[in-house]
Design an enzyme around this catalytic site. Sequence first.
Site, PDB file in Angstrom:
ATOM      1  N   HIS A  53       0.670  -1.140  -0.044  1.00 44.01           N
ATOM      2  CA  HIS A  53       0.135   0.132   0.091  1.00 44.01           C
ATOM      3  C   HIS A  53       0.695   1.281  -0.075  1.00 44.01           C
ATOM      4  O   HIS A  53       0.406   2.236  -0.094  1.00 44.01           O
ATOM      5  CB  HIS A  53      -1.029  -0.064   1.233  1.00 44.01           C
ATOM      6  CG  HIS A  53      -2.291   0.610   1.017  1.00 44.01           C
ATOM      7  ND1 HIS A  53      -3.453   0.622   1.690  1.00 44.01           N
ATOM      8  CD2 HIS A  53      -2.629   1.509   0.109  1.00 44.01           C
ATOM      9  CE1 HIS A  53      -4.391   1.233   1.053  1.00 44.01           C
ATOM     10  NE2 HIS A  53      -4.052   1.634   0.113  1.00 44.01           N
ATOM     11  N   ASP A 110      -9.836  -0.569   3.740  1.00 47.93           N
ATOM     12  CA  ASP A 110      -8.576  -1.288   4.574  1.00 47.93           C
ATOM     13  C   ASP A 110      -8.928  -1.634   5.868  1.00 47.93           C
ATOM     14  O   ASP A 110      -9.674  -1.032   6.723  1.00 47.93           O
ATOM     15  CB  ASP A 110      -7.483  -0.066   4.362  1.00 47.93           C
ATOM     16  CG  ASP A 110      -5.974  -0.657   4.668  1.00 47.93           C
ATOM     17  OD1 ASP A 110      -6.016  -1.967   5.251  1.00 47.93           O
ATOM     18  OD2 ASP A 110      -5.211  -0.281   3.859  1.00 47.93           O
ATOM     19  N   HIS A 155      -6.528  -1.431   7.812  1.00 45.84           N
ATOM     20  CA  HIS A 155      -5.501  -0.809   8.695  1.00 45.84           C
ATOM     21  C   HIS A 155      -5.828   0.865   8.306  1.00 45.84           C
ATOM     22  O   HIS A 155      -6.290   0.976   7.211  1.00 45.84           O
ATOM     23  CB  HIS A 155      -4.019  -0.832   8.385  1.00 45.84           C
ATOM     24  CG  HIS A 155      -3.905  -2.381   8.483  1.00 45.84           C
ATOM     25  ND1 HIS A 155      -4.082  -3.683   7.643  1.00 45.84           N
ATOM     26  CD2 HIS A 155      -3.384  -3.252   9.600  1.00 45.84           C
ATOM     27  CE1 HIS A 155      -3.608  -4.442   7.920  1.00 45.84           C
ATOM     28  NE2 HIS A 155      -3.512  -4.665   9.250  1.00 45.84           N
ATOM     29  N   ASP A 194      -3.436   3.095   8.217  1.00 41.06           N
ATOM     30  CA  ASP A 194      -2.279   3.503   7.552  1.00 41.06           C
ATOM     31  C   ASP A 194      -1.985   4.968   7.754  1.00 41.06           C
ATOM     32  O   ASP A 194      -1.509   5.675   6.846  1.00 41.06           O
ATOM     33  CB  ASP A 194      -2.352   3.158   5.933  1.00 41.06           C
ATOM     34  CG  ASP A 194      -2.297   1.608   5.596  1.00 41.06           C
ATOM     35  OD1 ASP A 194      -1.996   1.003   6.665  1.00 41.06           O
ATOM     36  OD2 ASP A 194      -2.808   1.536   4.650  1.00 41.06           O
ATOM     37  N   HIS A 240       4.320   0.970   4.202  1.00 40.11           N
ATOM     38  CA  HIS A 240       3.002   0.864   3.904  1.00 40.11           C
ATOM     39  C   HIS A 240       1.781   1.019   4.885  1.00 40.11           C
ATOM     40  O   HIS A 240       0.731   1.308   4.337  1.00 40.11           O
ATOM     41  CB  HIS A 240       2.873  -0.566   3.277  1.00 40.11           C
ATOM     42  CG  HIS A 240       2.604  -1.579   4.153  1.00 40.11           C
ATOM     43  ND1 HIS A 240       2.021  -3.066   4.021  1.00 40.11           N
ATOM     44  CD2 HIS A 240       3.042  -1.787   5.673  1.00 40.11           C
ATOM     45  CE1 HIS A 240       1.981  -3.592   5.151  1.00 40.11           C
ATOM     46  NE2 HIS A 240       2.603  -2.906   5.971  1.00 40.11           N
ATOM     47  N   ASP A 254      -7.265  -1.829  -0.266  1.00 40.64           N
ATOM     48  CA  ASP A 254      -6.306  -3.094   0.312  1.00 40.64           C
ATOM     49  C   ASP A 254      -7.196  -4.041   0.246  1.00 40.64           C
ATOM     50  O   ASP A 254      -8.226  -4.294   1.088  1.00 40.64           O
ATOM     51  CB  ASP A 254      -5.775  -2.636   1.374  1.00 40.64           C
ATOM     52  CG  ASP A 254      -4.678  -3.381   1.790  1.00 40.64           C
ATOM     53  OD1 ASP A 254      -4.833  -4.534   1.736  1.00 40.64           O
ATOM     54  OD2 ASP A 254      -3.816  -2.924   2.804  1.00 40.64           O
ATOM     55  N   ASP A 263      -6.713  -6.698   2.132  1.00 41.80           N
ATOM     56  CA  ASP A 263      -6.954  -7.066   3.513  1.00 41.80           C
ATOM     57  C   ASP A 263      -8.166  -6.564   4.151  1.00 41.80           C
ATOM     58  O   ASP A 263      -8.427  -7.006   5.390  1.00 41.80           O
ATOM     59  CB  ASP A 263      -5.410  -7.016   4.291  1.00 41.80           C
ATOM     60  CG  ASP A 263      -5.091  -5.464   4.667  1.00 41.80           C
ATOM     61  OD1 ASP A 263      -6.274  -4.801   4.694  1.00 41.80           O
ATOM     62  OD2 ASP A 263      -3.965  -5.212   4.989  1.00 41.80           O
ATOM     63  N   GLU A 317      -1.880  -5.102  -2.304  1.00 39.57           N
ATOM     64  CA  GLU A 317      -1.782  -6.099  -1.337  1.00 39.57           C
ATOM     65  C   GLU A 317      -2.167  -7.707  -1.542  1.00 39.57           C
ATOM     66  O   GLU A 317      -2.359  -8.475  -0.732  1.00 39.57           O
ATOM     67  CB  GLU A 317      -2.201  -5.679   0.091  1.00 39.57           C
ATOM     68  CG  GLU A 317      -1.659  -4.376   0.650  1.00 39.57           C
ATOM     69  CD  GLU A 317      -0.229  -4.514   1.129  1.00 39.57           C
ATOM     70  OE1 GLU A 317       0.170  -5.636   1.288  1.00 39.57           O
ATOM     71  OE2 GLU A 317       0.266  -3.525   1.628  1.00 39.57           O
TER      72      GLU A 317
END
Length: 288
Positions: A88, A111, A113, A115, A128, A215, A217, A260
């Site tokens: 990312h 996402d 996360h 970030d 990332h 992302d 994830d 990702e």
Amino acid sequence: MDLGQIRRGVDMGPSAMRYAGLIEEIQDLGFEVSDYGDITIHRSTTGSNQEQKLRNLKEIIKTSEELCRELDEILTKGGFPLVLGGDHSISIGSIAGIKKHYRDLGVIWYDAHADLNTAETSPSGNIHGMSLATNLGLGHPILTKIGGYQPKIKPEHIVIIGARSIDEGEKQLIREKGIKVYTMHEIDRRGMTTIMEETIAYFKDRTDGVHLSLDLDAIDPIDAPGVGTPVLGGITYRESHLAMEMLAEAEMITSAEFVEVNPIIDHKNQTANIAVELVTSLLGKKLI
């Protein structure tokens, strides 16, 4: 590129998505597709710059500047940029190039996360996990000035969807900046339809373009096991399809990146296949 983190494999994500038929699927929707190939990643032989608490800083700066130039040129030609990752950290370069063409660019950060770390708050030094903060103008001055300007986006022009792994420094920043975040708690409690309706309405009158930074994830690892940093308890495959379909109906997305995908830990290219399906849903593919 996989330099923004420790685990190897996401550098093969773009190949996995192409192998899953991404280009052909987009062409079947009636679009003209130009595949610009991969940006060459130059790996350092002198270490990972950890003395600055930022792994592979020089290499990521170089790659980000090149990606910024590429996307600036694509938008100048009137294209819709679709970027394939890679970790990312590539959003540092992609958003830098895209923002040159918009006064008030909105960003949907789909996402697990946030970030939003910097070198001071990051527990890992992985860039990332700093990419959204960088685009806000926070962090290493060379990173924040990719493309020759900063910041790229404003806090009020961000919506994070699917977050469920947020560090303490990130939580503080979210509160300080007033960033809109829909965690998994909100998605579970209120439903994806409501979340997307509110997101679309939120951007309608305050932005002149919206970039989707997705992302993989964000999706639960049961559905998408081949990702760089899997986190249990994520968005379902079907909820993600619905989100993309609603964005397509709103006709608000002006650029996108899907990042990702890690085929090394995937099962029969399952995650890359999901990425392809989400891209095509975003671009208007319907069930009937």
